[in-house]
Motif scaffolding. Structure first.
Motif, PDB file in Angstrom:
ATOM      1  N   SER A 147      -8.255   8.112   2.254  1.00 48.21           N
ATOM      2  CA  SER A 147      -9.290   9.094   2.579  1.00 48.21           C
ATOM      3  C   SER A 147      -8.869  10.046   3.698  1.00 48.21           C
ATOM      4  O   SER A 147      -9.633  10.946   4.066  1.00 48.21           O
ATOM      5  CB  SER A 147     -10.588   8.379   2.975  1.00 48.21           C
ATOM      6  N   LEU A 154      -9.773  -3.432   0.243  1.00 52.65           N
ATOM      7  CA  LEU A 154     -10.451  -2.215  -0.210  1.00 52.65           C
ATOM      8  C   LEU A 154     -10.713  -1.307   0.985  1.00 52.65           C
ATOM      9  O   LEU A 154     -10.465  -0.091   0.922  1.00 52.65           O
ATOM     10  CB  LEU A 154     -11.761  -2.562  -0.909  1.00 52.65           C
ATOM     11  N   ARG A 155     -11.190  -1.892   2.091  1.00 56.82           N
ATOM     12  CA  ARG A 155     -11.445  -1.089   3.290  1.00 56.82           C
ATOM     13  C   ARG A 155     -10.154  -0.503   3.848  1.00 56.82           C
ATOM     14  O   ARG A 155     -10.105   0.670   4.233  1.00 56.82           O
ATOM     15  CB  ARG A 155     -12.146  -1.951   4.348  1.00 56.82           C
ATOM     16  N   HIS A 200       0.829  -1.211   0.000  1.00 58.79           N
ATOM     17  CA  HIS A 200       0.000   0.000   0.000  1.00 58.79           C
ATOM     18  C   HIS A 200       0.862   1.260   0.000  1.00 58.79           C
ATOM     19  O   HIS A 200       0.581   2.220  -0.717  1.00 58.79           O
ATOM     20  CB  HIS A 200      -0.912   0.029   1.225  1.00 58.79           C
ATOM     21  N   THR A 257      -8.856   2.244   1.455  1.00 60.76           N
ATOM     22  CA  THR A 257      -9.745   3.409   1.513  1.00 60.76           C
ATOM     23  C   THR A 257      -9.494   4.221   2.773  1.00 60.76           C
ATOM     24  O   THR A 257      -9.491   5.463   2.740  1.00 60.76           O
ATOM     25  CB  THR A 257     -11.211   2.963   1.451  1.00 60.76           C
ATOM     26  N   GLN A 258      -9.266   3.532   3.889  1.00 64.65           N
ATOM     27  CA  GLN A 258      -8.978   4.243   5.139  1.00 64.65           C
ATOM     28  C   GLN A 258      -7.707   5.078   5.017  1.00 64.65           C
ATOM     29  O   GLN A 258      -7.637   6.206   5.508  1.00 64.65           O
ATOM     30  CB  GLN A 258      -8.830   3.244   6.291  1.00 64.65           C
ATOM     31  N   HIS A 309      -8.750   7.163  -5.958  1.00 71.95           N
ATOM     32  CA  HIS A 309      -9.916   6.286  -5.892  1.00 71.95           C
ATOM     33  C   HIS A 309      -9.484   4.825  -6.036  1.00 71.95           C
ATOM     34  O   HIS A 309      -8.667   4.489  -6.896  1.00 71.95           O
ATOM     35  CB  HIS A 309     -10.906   6.608  -7.016  1.00 71.95           C
ATOM     36  N   CYS A 310     -10.041   3.967  -5.209  1.00 68.92           N
ATOM     37  CA  CYS A 310      -9.859   2.525  -5.383  1.00 68.92           C
ATOM     38  C   CYS A 310     -11.233   1.879  -5.425  1.00 68.92           C
ATOM     39  O   CYS A 310     -12.144   2.283  -4.710  1.00 68.92           O
ATOM     40  CB  CYS A 310      -9.004   1.932  -4.266  1.00 68.92           C
ATOM     41  N   ASP A 311     -11.372   0.889  -6.297  1.00 69.68           N
ATOM     42  CA  ASP A 311     -12.663   0.234  -6.488  1.00 69.68           C
ATOM     43  C   ASP A 311     -12.449  -1.233  -6.826  1.00 69.68           C
ATOM     44  O   ASP A 311     -11.395  -1.616  -7.358  1.00 69.68           O
ATOM     45  CB  ASP A 311     -13.444   0.888  -7.625  1.00 69.68           C
ATOM     46  N   SER A 341      -8.149  13.453  -6.284  1.00 63.53           N
ATOM     47  CA  SER A 341      -8.242  12.498  -5.180  1.00 63.53           C
ATOM     48  C   SER A 341      -7.841  11.131  -5.711  1.00 63.53           C
ATOM     49  O   SER A 341      -7.744  10.917  -6.917  1.00 63.53           O
ATOM     50  CB  SER A 341      -9.655  12.457  -4.587  1.00 63.53           C
TER      51      SER A 341
END
Length: 217
Positions: A101, A93-94, A63, A97-98, A118-120, A116
């Motif tokens: 964000s 993903l969680r 990451h 995202t943490q 973005h991850c999906d 920004s």
């Protein structure tokens, strides 16, 4: 049961926004030795294998360099994360995202820039009316070998950003890809690289992770 061992830390310079986000979100102020070494290898452009015990922070080791790279290239679709199950993909993903964000990320990208990260997910559960948005706007796509094989490579013309801009391919739980299944996935990844080259991209790095490979050499 293995006896308790003293944790070994290493000092590695992190992007200030990443350092702040890790400290605030997870209380992490220093990286373990294996995490720091992995970050340095990825930054140096090397294909990297991370083989350490369960719950040792392997995901953080990929990451960090991925997010650092995206802070410098926020408009790129930089990474493809591949997990053998959707549940594992949702977990990461969680976690990702943490990290992205955190307000420090917005500040690093420029408050007024409108940029920004973005991850999906892009798998069989992704609604069809959402897939185009993921293809066009995501910086990190989380998927699985089946979706890559069936839904992405054959339809590569719908993914020009992915194949032209892809920098990192993260293959987590690498020990799963053994035997015939592993051979099939290896060929899928070769097809991925071939398509990247066709789109003019020769800079793809692989990051492999596993907790249960006895001899990674």
């Amino acid at each position: 049961v293995e006896p308790t061992r003293q944790a070994l830390f290493a000092d590695v310079e992190l992007h200030p926004a990443v350092r702040r986000a890790l400290a605030d979100a997870a209380g992490i102020t220093r990286l373990y030795v294996h995490q720091a070494r992995a970050v340095e290898h990825v930054r140096a452009g090397r294909h990297t294998g991370i083989v350490t015990p369960t719950s040792s922070g392997k995901s953080l080791a990929y990451h960090v360099p991925v997010v650092e790279w995206l802070l410098a290239h926020p408009e790129h679709l930089a990474a493809l994360y591949m997990f053998p199950t959707k549940a594992l993909g949702q977990d990461q993903l969680r976690a990702l995202t943490q990290l992205i964000s955190h307000p420090a990320m917005t500040h690093a990208l420029g408050v007024d820039s409108g940029l920004s990260i973005h991850c999906d997910t892009y798998d069989g559960d992704t609604p069809h009316d959402v897939r185009a948005e993921v293809r066009e706007n995501a910086n990190v796509i989380i998927t699985n070998p089946d979706m890559l094989h069936v839904g992405m490579l054959p339809g590569h013309r719908a993914f020009p950003r992915l194949f032209a801009q892809l920098r990192f391919v993260v293959v987590d739980e690498a020990h799963v890809y053994a035997g015939v299944f592993g051979s099939h996935v290896a060929l899928v990844l070769r097809r991925l690289l071939r398509l990247c080259r066709a789109y003019g991209n020769t800079s793809v790095q692989f990051i492999f992770c596993s907790a249960t490979i006895a001899n990674p050499e």
